[in-house]
Design a protein around this motif. Sequence first.
Motif, PDB file in Angstrom:
ATOM      1  N   TYR A 173      26.433 -27.152 -95.572  1.00  0.00           N
ATOM      2  CA  TYR A 173      27.927 -26.517 -95.575  1.00  0.00           C
ATOM      3  C   TYR A 173      28.677 -26.865 -94.477  1.00  0.00           C
ATOM      4  O   TYR A 173      28.393 -26.327 -93.447  1.00  0.00           O
ATOM      5  CB  TYR A 173      27.482 -25.142 -95.929  1.00  0.00           C
ATOM      6  CG  TYR A 173      28.941 -24.022 -95.761  1.00  0.00           C
ATOM      7  CD1 TYR A 173      29.942 -24.479 -96.587  1.00  0.00           C
ATOM      8  CD2 TYR A 173      28.788 -23.347 -94.946  1.00  0.00           C
ATOM      9  CE1 TYR A 173      31.027 -23.622 -96.569  1.00  0.00           C
ATOM     10  CE2 TYR A 173      30.198 -22.393 -94.671  1.00  0.00           C
ATOM     11  CZ  TYR A 173      31.215 -22.611 -95.590  1.00  0.00           C
ATOM     12  OH  TYR A 173      32.370 -21.893 -95.561  1.00  0.00           O
ATOM     13  N   GLN A 207      34.921 -23.624 -99.287  1.00  0.00           N
ATOM     14  CA  GLN A 207      35.254 -22.546 -98.828  1.00  0.00           C
ATOM     15  C   GLN A 207      34.283 -21.674 -98.747  1.00  0.00           C
ATOM     16  O   GLN A 207      33.989 -20.492 -98.199  1.00  0.00           O
ATOM     17  CB  GLN A 207      36.181 -21.874 -99.522  1.00  0.00           C
ATOM     18  CG  GLN A 207      37.598 -22.652 -99.439  1.00  0.00           C
ATOM     19  CD  GLN A 207      38.044 -22.762 -98.130  1.00  0.00           C
ATOM     20  OE1 GLN A 207      38.229 -21.857 -97.339  1.00  0.00           O
ATOM     21  NE2 GLN A 207      38.511 -24.074 -97.779  1.00  0.00           N
ATOM     22  N   SER A 208      33.056 -22.167 -99.460  1.00  0.00           N
ATOM     23  CA  SER A 208      31.515 -21.249 -99.313  1.00  0.00           C
ATOM     24  C   SER A 208      30.598 -22.146 -99.627  1.00  0.00           C
ATOM     25  O   SER A 208      30.684 -23.416-100.201  1.00  0.00           O
ATOM     26  CB  SER A 208      31.711 -20.140-100.410  1.00  0.00           C
ATOM     27  OG  SER A 208      31.695 -20.687-101.680  1.00  0.00           O
ATOM     28  N   THR A 209      29.104 -21.647 -99.491  1.00  0.00           N
ATOM     29  CA  THR A 209      28.012 -22.369 -99.742  1.00  0.00           C
ATOM     30  C   THR A 209      27.963 -22.515-101.260  1.00  0.00           C
ATOM     31  O   THR A 209      27.361 -23.684-101.707  1.00  0.00           O
ATOM     32  CB  THR A 209      26.766 -21.716 -99.084  1.00  0.00           C
ATOM     33  OG1 THR A 209      26.799 -20.185 -99.642  1.00  0.00           O
ATOM     34  CG2 THR A 209      26.836 -21.591 -97.766  1.00  0.00           C
ATOM     35  N   GLY A 240      27.529 -16.347-102.035  1.00  0.00           N
ATOM     36  CA  GLY A 240      27.943 -17.540-100.839  1.00  0.00           C
ATOM     37  C   GLY A 240      28.930 -16.980 -99.846  1.00  0.00           C
ATOM     38  O   GLY A 240      29.564 -16.098-100.145  1.00  0.00           O
ATOM     39  N   GLN A 241      28.583 -17.180 -98.627  1.00  0.00           N
ATOM     40  CA  GLN A 241      29.363 -16.666 -97.561  1.00  0.00           C
ATOM     41  C   GLN A 241      30.464 -17.576 -97.051  1.00  0.00           C
ATOM     42  O   GLN A 241      30.001 -19.028 -97.201  1.00  0.00           O
ATOM     43  CB  GLN A 241      28.538 -16.711 -96.248  1.00  0.00           C
ATOM     44  CG  GLN A 241      29.181 -15.927 -95.054  1.00  0.00           C
ATOM     45  CD  GLN A 241      28.336 -15.625 -93.773  1.00  0.00           C
ATOM     46  OE1 GLN A 241      27.331 -16.538 -94.039  1.00  0.00           O
ATOM     47  NE2 GLN A 241      28.770 -14.638 -93.205  1.00  0.00           N
ATOM     48  N   THR A 242      31.671 -17.345 -97.236  1.00  0.00           N
ATOM     49  CA  THR A 242      32.913 -18.269 -97.015  1.00  0.00           C
ATOM     50  C   THR A 242      33.034 -18.379 -95.405  1.00  0.00           C
ATOM     51  O   THR A 242      32.663 -17.323 -94.736  1.00  0.00           O
ATOM     52  CB  THR A 242      34.072 -17.828 -97.566  1.00  0.00           C
ATOM     53  OG1 THR A 242      34.566 -16.278 -97.116  1.00  0.00           O
ATOM     54  CG2 THR A 242      33.996 -17.333 -99.128  1.00  0.00           C
ATOM     55  N   GLU A 245      34.831 -15.187 -94.243  1.00  0.00           N
ATOM     56  CA  GLU A 245      33.980 -13.968 -93.958  1.00  0.00           C
ATOM     57  C   GLU A 245      33.314 -13.785 -92.871  1.00  0.00           C
ATOM     58  O   GLU A 245      33.185 -12.825 -92.394  1.00  0.00           O
ATOM     59  CB  GLU A 245      32.935 -14.067 -95.187  1.00  0.00           C
ATOM     60  CG  GLU A 245      33.740 -13.818 -96.558  1.00  0.00           C
ATOM     61  CD  GLU A 245      32.615 -13.944 -97.624  1.00  0.00           C
ATOM     62  OE1 GLU A 245      32.735 -13.688 -98.774  1.00  0.00           O
ATOM     63  OE2 GLU A 245      31.496 -14.680 -97.363  1.00  0.00           O
TER      64      GLU A 245
END
Length: 278
Positions: A173, A207-209, A240-242, A245
């Motif tokens: 990521y 934008q996220s995993t 998923g963490q962006t 975030e």
Amino acid sequence: MLVQVYLDDIIFGSTDQKMVAEFLDVMQKRFKISSLGAINFFLGLQVDQTEKGIFLHQSKYVADILSRFKMEDERIAKNPLSVNHGITPENTGPKVNPTLYRAIIGSLMYLTASRPDIMFATYLCARYQAQPNVNHMLAAKKIMRYLKGTPSLGLWYPRKDGFNLMAFSDSDYGGCKRDFKSTSGGCQFLGSRLISWQYKKQTSVAQSTCEAKYIAAASYMSGTPVSSVPTVRAIGSGSGQTRAEKKTKPRRVTKSQSKKAAEHNNELQVGPNDCKLE
């Protein structure tokens, strides 16, 4: 029968020995060629054939590049690349000889024909051939120190095995520190035989995993280019963490806002790992 031609070298084989003899006879009548018998070495790739299967490796080539770059006396590394490798495109640090660095990278790239375990690390180092510094050189030499400890690793193709096609994909990521694009990786098995493997930097910024992994899966499973797959947005706390975030600061929420948010969540009725396609 399968026939492969590379310049003036020819490889051919078949399960029918009669067909092999007929093909060799036809080729010798029409061209001036010499038969070297069963293949055991081809373009740096060693082929060990047994009754149980075929083993492909490049142990001789590994010894050659270790000797060429004077790495025989270096200590052995347990892995080709550290998790927190710290390889960045920043031009901080002493410069190294770019010709030597490119020669090392070129040798390692040729070795990936039978060593998928070094492919990610090699192509990561290959991104910085324009102005390599001492950190890039240390990372490339670590790959060779890993090869010193594993010179005989290769690909095993058993004779008796199933033909179920299985494919796997994954991605990091934002691994590229220059443009924060993720790198996709995939491999395909026919039974227990590894038949192909790929690494490629994605053409868009995930934008996220969750989105990075969906792009990798869609590109390798469907055969479509990485840039043409639909965008995957993660909804729910666990999907998923962006990047946004990570930078968001906590804020105060009033009772009325909290009540409206709870009502909205009840209407959505989505699980923590649900995703949707846009």
